[in-house]
Write a protein that holds these residues in place. Structure first.
Motif: not given
Length: 348
Positions: A97-98, A101, A129-132, A134-135, A138
């Motif tokens: 993920l990082e 980004k 998953g929430k973080e993915n 969210d990206e 974004r």
């Protein structure tokens, strides 16, 4: 006639100078599954990121300098390409993920610097998953016009249920997916010995399997709004369309060996859910491209060059579609720009 190239490769412009990003790429390649990634130099002294599987069999080569905004725009000008859509070639199968980004941030920056000529697709790990998610959102806020995926992750093709939470979010956002080919199909041992068989036909096989699994899995019943765009002409899918949508036998058979009840449903998925990146179309040949447009419809194909695999592929592809294939002006316009404008909702 406007030209849109939907297959322009993108890597972070500082990939070879930013140690954190370079390590993000190198360390994500799964060594435990035989993927070997390393940096070397070309004969011209440029840094060169190489992917091998198995050892000694190169499947991917990234060369320093090929991926800058300036390189893209210069080749587009030379080839007569007005607009381009960027995606990471192949490596999105593994990126964390990082690193995604950082890839997305640089892509958005290139778009800003391109004076409206370049667009990007979101690179996000596909596991839900929430973080993915969210990206992904974004990226849409940053202007992404679609989502990029590999056609399989490890041994899992995109019809696997593990990807459905991500696909459901994509369907809600009403944006298309570009499924880029991977270096090798899941079952790769029979294609590795010969370079062209490995690096071209292996990718064709992989996309053909991917498209077939999506069509037969029923995933489009559950997600009818999902639009999938596959590279490599969908793995020559035009040649398999009739074969894999069989009609019922006109005779009483002693044994039913094929499912003839799904033919119309598969055709509806091909009409509504599956589209194709022509992927350097001149390489396929005039007869083959004309047959593909006739069989699956010119409204399902889009020009893609795979720049910078070969710099010449962009100009050769444009010339081929503009001057060599015998199709109507409407079909030519659809392939060169109209379908891309429609599917990606491009503001051009």
């Amino acid at each position: 006639m406007t030209v849109v190239d939907i297959n322009i490769h993108h890597l972070p412009e500082d990939l070879f100078t930013n140690e954190k990003i370079l390590n993000g790429f190198l360390n994500s390649a799964p060594r435990g599954f035989g993927e070997i990634a390393y940096v070397t130099e070309t004969e011209q002294g440029k840094k060169h990121l190489v992917l091998e599987k198995p050892a000694g069999h190169q499947n991917l080569n990234y060369v320093e300098g090929d991926y800058s905004a300036e390189a893209k725009l210069a080749v587009m000008d030379d080839a007569g390409v007005d607009y381009g859509i960027m995606r990471v070639p192949v490596w999105q199968e593994w990126l964390d993920l990082e690193t995604c980004k950082a890839v997305n941030d640089n892509a958005a920056d290139i778009v800003k610097r391109s004076n409206g000529r370049l667009f990007f697709t979101a690179a996000v790990p596909p596991w839900g998953g929430k973080e993915n998610i969210d990206e992904l959102k974004r990226c849409i806020d940053l202007g992404a016009v679609g989502v990029q995926l590999a056609c399989h992750y490890g041994q899992l093709y995109l019809d696997d249920p593990v990807f459905e939470p991500y696909f459901r979010e994509i369907e809600k956002l009403n944006i298309p997916v570009i499924a880029h080919h991977t270096p090798l199909p899941v079952e790769w041992h029979s294609v590795i010995d010969y370079t062209n068989l490995r690096r071209e036909y292996g990718r064709v096989i992989d996309q053909g399997i991917a498209v077939g699994r999506e069509l037969f899995s029923g995933m489009f019943d559950r997600m009818p709004g999902l639009k999938m765009i596959h590279t490599m002409m969908g793995g020559n899918w035009f040649a398999s369309t009739e074969l894999l949508t069989p009609h019922a036998s006109t005779k009483k058979e002693s044994l039913t060996r094929l499912d003839s009840t799904s033919g119309e449903k598969i055709k509806s998925y091909l009409e509504n859910n599956i589209f194709f990146d022509m992927t350097h179309p001149h390489s396929w040949g005039k007869t083959q491209v004309e047959a593909a447009l006739e069989i699956n419809g010119a409204d399902h194909y889009m020009f893609g060059s795979s720049f910078p695999v070969f710099y010449s592929w962009m100009s050769q592809g444009v010339d081929f579609l503009q001057n060599e294939i015998e199709v109507s002006d409407a079909d030519r316009e659809a392939v060169l720009s109209g379908n891309a404008k429609r599917l990606f909702n491009l503001p051009i």
